[in-house]
Design a protein around this motif. Sequence first.
Motif, PDB file in Angstrom:
ATOM      1  N   VAL A 249      13.690  16.793  40.778  1.00 45.90           N
ATOM      2  CA  VAL A 249      12.706  15.712  40.944  1.00 45.90           C
ATOM      3  C   VAL A 249      13.099  14.515  40.087  1.00 45.90           C
ATOM      4  O   VAL A 249      13.042  13.373  40.553  1.00 45.90           O
ATOM      5  CB  VAL A 249      11.280  16.202  40.606  1.00 45.90           C
ATOM      6  CG1 VAL A 249      10.298  15.040  40.538  1.00 45.90           C
ATOM      7  CG2 VAL A 249      10.822  17.239  41.630  1.00 45.90           C
TER       8      VAL A 249
ATOM      9  N   ALA B   7      13.500  11.548  42.665  1.00 48.80           N
ATOM     10  CA  ALA B   7      12.213  10.907  42.934  1.00 48.80           C
ATOM     11  C   ALA B   7      12.140   9.432  42.557  1.00 48.80           C
ATOM     12  O   ALA B   7      11.271   8.719  43.045  1.00 48.80           O
ATOM     13  CB  ALA B   7      11.097  11.660  42.222  1.00 48.80           C
TER      14      ALA B   7
ATOM     15  N   TYR C  28       2.463  11.130  42.409  1.00 50.22           N
ATOM     16  CA  TYR C  28       2.184   9.891  43.141  1.00 50.22           C
ATOM     17  C   TYR C  28       1.758   8.795  42.171  1.00 50.22           C
ATOM     18  O   TYR C  28       2.166   7.648  42.309  1.00 50.22           O
ATOM     19  CB  TYR C  28       1.113  10.116  44.215  1.00 50.22           C
ATOM     20  CG  TYR C  28       1.580  11.039  45.312  1.00 50.22           C
ATOM     21  CD1 TYR C  28       2.536  10.615  46.240  1.00 50.22           C
ATOM     22  CD2 TYR C  28       1.091  12.325  45.422  1.00 50.22           C
ATOM     23  CE1 TYR C  28       2.978  11.460  47.243  1.00 50.22           C
ATOM     24  CE2 TYR C  28       1.523  13.177  46.425  1.00 50.22           C
ATOM     25  CZ  TYR C  28       2.470  12.742  47.331  1.00 50.22           C
ATOM     26  OH  TYR C  28       2.909  13.573  48.322  1.00 50.22           O
TER      27      TYR C  28
ATOM     28  N   LEU D 268       5.865   8.255  42.841  1.00 55.01           N
ATOM     29  CA  LEU D 268       6.469   8.913  43.997  1.00 55.01           C
ATOM     30  C   LEU D 268       5.963   8.258  45.279  1.00 55.01           C
ATOM     31  O   LEU D 268       4.765   8.064  45.460  1.00 55.01           O
ATOM     32  CB  LEU D 268       6.124  10.408  44.014  1.00 55.01           C
ATOM     33  CG  LEU D 268       6.785  11.222  45.119  1.00 55.01           C
ATOM     34  CD1 LEU D 268       8.289  11.327  44.883  1.00 55.01           C
ATOM     35  CD2 LEU D 268       6.168  12.611  45.199  1.00 55.01           C
TER      36      LEU D 268
ATOM     37  N   SER E  29       6.510   7.931  49.768  1.00 58.09           N
ATOM     38  CA  SER E  29       6.806   8.820  50.900  1.00 58.09           C
ATOM     39  C   SER E  29       8.308   8.953  51.146  1.00 58.09           C
ATOM     40  O   SER E  29       8.795  10.052  51.422  1.00 58.09           O
ATOM     41  CB  SER E  29       6.090   8.340  52.160  1.00 58.09           C
ATOM     42  OG  SER E  29       6.512   7.043  52.503  1.00 58.09           O
TER      43      SER E  29
ATOM     44  N   SER F 123       9.734  11.202  48.526  1.00 57.89           N
ATOM     45  CA  SER F 123       9.330  12.599  48.690  1.00 57.89           C
ATOM     46  C   SER F 123      10.275  13.306  49.659  1.00 57.89           C
ATOM     47  O   SER F 123      10.584  14.489  49.478  1.00 57.89           O
ATOM     48  CB  SER F 123       7.873  12.720  49.138  1.00 57.89           C
ATOM     49  OG  SER F 123       7.680  12.186  50.419  1.00 57.89           O
TER      50      SER F 123
ATOM     51  N   ARG G 205       1.151  16.318  51.847  1.00 58.51           N
ATOM     52  CA  ARG G 205       1.102  15.460  50.659  1.00 58.51           C
ATOM     53  C   ARG G 205       0.828  16.294  49.411  1.00 58.51           C
ATOM     54  O   ARG G 205       1.360  16.024  48.332  1.00 58.51           O
ATOM     55  CB  ARG G 205       0.030  14.386  50.852  1.00 58.51           C
ATOM     56  CG  ARG G 205      -0.063  13.401  49.716  1.00 58.51           C
ATOM     57  CD  ARG G 205      -1.043  12.281  50.053  1.00 58.51           C
ATOM     58  NE  ARG G 205      -1.297  11.444  48.918  1.00 58.51           N
ATOM     59  CZ  ARG G 205      -0.559  10.405  48.545  1.00 58.51           C
ATOM     60  NH1 ARG G 205       0.512  10.093  49.245  1.00 58.51           N
ATOM     61  NH2 ARG G 205      -0.867   9.688  47.486  1.00 58.51           N
TER      62      ARG G 205
ATOM     63  N   PHE H 277       3.833  17.711  47.288  1.00 59.84           N
ATOM     64  CA  PHE H 277       4.551  16.805  46.392  1.00 59.84           C
ATOM     65  C   PHE H 277       3.684  16.258  45.265  1.00 59.84           C
ATOM     66  O   PHE H 277       4.109  15.384  44.526  1.00 59.84           O
ATOM     67  CB  PHE H 277       5.148  15.649  47.203  1.00 59.84           C
ATOM     68  CG  PHE H 277       6.131  16.123  48.233  1.00 59.84           C
ATOM     69  CD1 PHE H 277       7.439  16.398  47.891  1.00 59.84           C
ATOM     70  CD2 PHE H 277       5.728  16.334  49.546  1.00 59.84           C
ATOM     71  CE1 PHE H 277       8.348  16.857  48.830  1.00 59.84           C
ATOM     72  CE2 PHE H 277       6.633  16.788  50.494  1.00 59.84           C
ATOM     73  CZ  PHE H 277       7.941  17.052  50.139  1.00 59.84           C
TER      74      PHE H 277
ATOM     75  N   LEU I  13       5.371  21.998  43.686  1.00 57.46           N
ATOM     76  CA  LEU I  13       6.743  22.095  44.193  1.00 57.46           C
ATOM     77  C   LEU I  13       7.386  23.423  43.778  1.00 57.46           C
ATOM     78  O   LEU I  13       8.059  24.072  44.580  1.00 57.46           O
ATOM     79  CB  LEU I  13       7.582  20.916  43.692  1.00 57.46           C
ATOM     80  CG  LEU I  13       7.261  19.576  44.346  1.00 57.46           C
ATOM     81  CD1 LEU I  13       7.892  18.439  43.558  1.00 57.46           C
ATOM     82  CD2 LEU I  13       7.732  19.563  45.787  1.00 57.46           C
TER      83      LEU I  13
END
Length: 87
Positions: free
Chosen positions: A14, A18, A34, A38, A40, A43, A65, A68, A74
């Motif tokens: 990540v 990310a 998020y 982060l 879309s 992700s 959603r 993530f 995760l």
Amino acid sequence: MELNEIRATVRRVVSDAALLEVPLDALDDNADLYSAGLASMTSVRVMVALEDEFGIEIPDRLLTRKLFRNIASLTDAVVVCLAEARQ
């Protein structure tokens, strides 16, 4: 592979994929990714990187959603995918 090793690998992947606005080291496993930046598109990068790293395919049923949201979710998904791959 034990849970702590999986979690550490997820964190590394990540961190690399990310492109967060906040260093991942500053976030705990339940911090909202998020809120840390982060998006879309990133992700998707995270998903592909995790699949490549662990040799898994994340099934469509897990691709939400919520998956993530944080390192914990995760890691849980990777554990499920690894267990399913062994069957």
